[in-house]
Design a protein around this motif. Structure first.
Motif, PDB file in Angstrom:
ATOM      1  N   THR A  32       0.847  -1.186   0.000  1.00 16.03           N
ATOM      2  CA  THR A  32       0.000   0.000   0.000  1.00 16.03           C
ATOM      3  C   THR A  32       0.884   1.238   0.000  1.00 16.03           C
ATOM      4  N   GLY A  35      -2.516   4.584   0.405  1.00 12.70           N
ATOM      5  CA  GLY A  35      -3.872   4.132   0.120  1.00 12.70           C
ATOM      6  C   GLY A  35      -4.118   3.732  -1.322  1.00 12.70           C
ATOM      7  N   MET A  36      -3.085   3.601  -2.102  1.00 11.09           N
ATOM      8  CA  MET A  36      -3.221   3.215  -3.509  1.00 11.09           C
ATOM      9  C   MET A  36      -2.207   2.110  -3.819  1.00 11.09           C
ATOM     10  N   THR A  38       0.989   0.681  -5.940  1.00 12.61           N
ATOM     11  CA  THR A  38       2.213   1.380  -6.322  1.00 12.61           C
ATOM     12  C   THR A  38       2.134   1.875  -7.762  1.00 12.61           C
ATOM     13  N   ARG A  42       0.336   0.217 -11.249  1.00 10.32           N
ATOM     14  CA  ARG A  42      -0.624   0.944 -12.082  1.00 10.32           C
ATOM     15  C   ARG A  42      -0.126   1.030 -13.524  1.00 10.32           C
ATOM     16  N   THR A  65      -2.895  -7.026  -0.531  1.00 11.70           N
ATOM     17  CA  THR A  65      -1.995  -5.917  -0.225  1.00 11.70           C
ATOM     18  C   THR A  65      -1.584  -5.975   1.237  1.00 11.70           C
ATOM     19  N   SER A  76      -8.575   0.790   0.721  1.00 16.53           N
ATOM     20  CA  SER A  76      -8.619   1.670  -0.445  1.00 16.53           C
ATOM     21  C   SER A  76      -7.666   1.199  -1.539  1.00 16.53           C
ATOM     22  N   THR A  77      -6.616   0.485  -1.155  1.00 13.32           N
ATOM     23  CA  THR A  77      -5.719  -0.080  -2.162  1.00 13.32           C
ATOM     24  C   THR A  77      -6.448  -1.141  -2.975  1.00 13.32           C
ATOM     25  N   SER A  80      -8.739   0.516  -5.327  1.00 15.18           N
ATOM     26  CA  SER A  80      -8.064   1.081  -6.497  1.00 15.18           C
ATOM     27  C   SER A  80      -7.793   0.005  -7.542  1.00 15.18           C
ATOM     28  N   HIS A  83     -11.226  -0.714  -9.211  1.00 16.91           N
ATOM     29  CA  HIS A  83     -11.588   0.382 -10.109  1.00 16.91           C
ATOM     30  C   HIS A  83     -10.786   0.301 -11.405  1.00 16.91           C
ATOM     31  N   GLU A  84      -9.509   0.040 -11.296  1.00 17.37           N
ATOM     32  CA  GLU A  84      -8.641  -0.059 -12.477  1.00 17.37           C
ATOM     33  C   GLU A  84      -9.119  -1.169 -13.406  1.00 17.37           C
TER      34      GLU A  84
END
Length: 98
Positions: A32, A35-36, A38, A42, A65, A76-77, A80, A83-84
């Motif tokens: 993490t 909160g995202m 790395t 991404r 994570t 939140s990770t 993310s 969502h991706e």
């Protein structure tokens, strides 16, 4: 990292974009970072646009994570990641959009 880490895991190959289309399922893990996932993760997930467009990546995806602190943004990770994947899957796999 501890000494000998690279030697201990050197027999494990690095994943490539071709591996993603060949796999029946995909499992990703990342630390993490505020909160995202790395930036490297991404970037890797943004790269296979052609595979998304062909529908080659519509399969089971799992994520995990960790962070050094309790309540360190692990939830939140994972969001993310989802969502991706959801944005890419719906965007590139629908011919009405492209």
């Amino acid at each position: 990292m501890s000494s000998g880490f690279k030697e201990k895991f050197s027999h494990i190959p690095a994943v490539t974009l071709d591996n993603l289309s060949e796999a029946d399922a995909v499992i990703f893990g990342t630390p993490t970072c505020f909160g995202m996932m790395t930036a490297q993760m991404r970037t890797f997930l943004d790269a296979p646009c052609k595979l998304w467009a062909n529908g080659d990546l519509i399969k089971s995806w799992e994520f995990f994570t960790s962070s050094a602190t309790q309540n360190g943004g692990q939830d939140s990770t994972i969001l993310s990641f989802s969502h991706e994947i959801t944005a890419s899957w719906h965007g590139y796999s629908r011919s009405s959009i492209f």
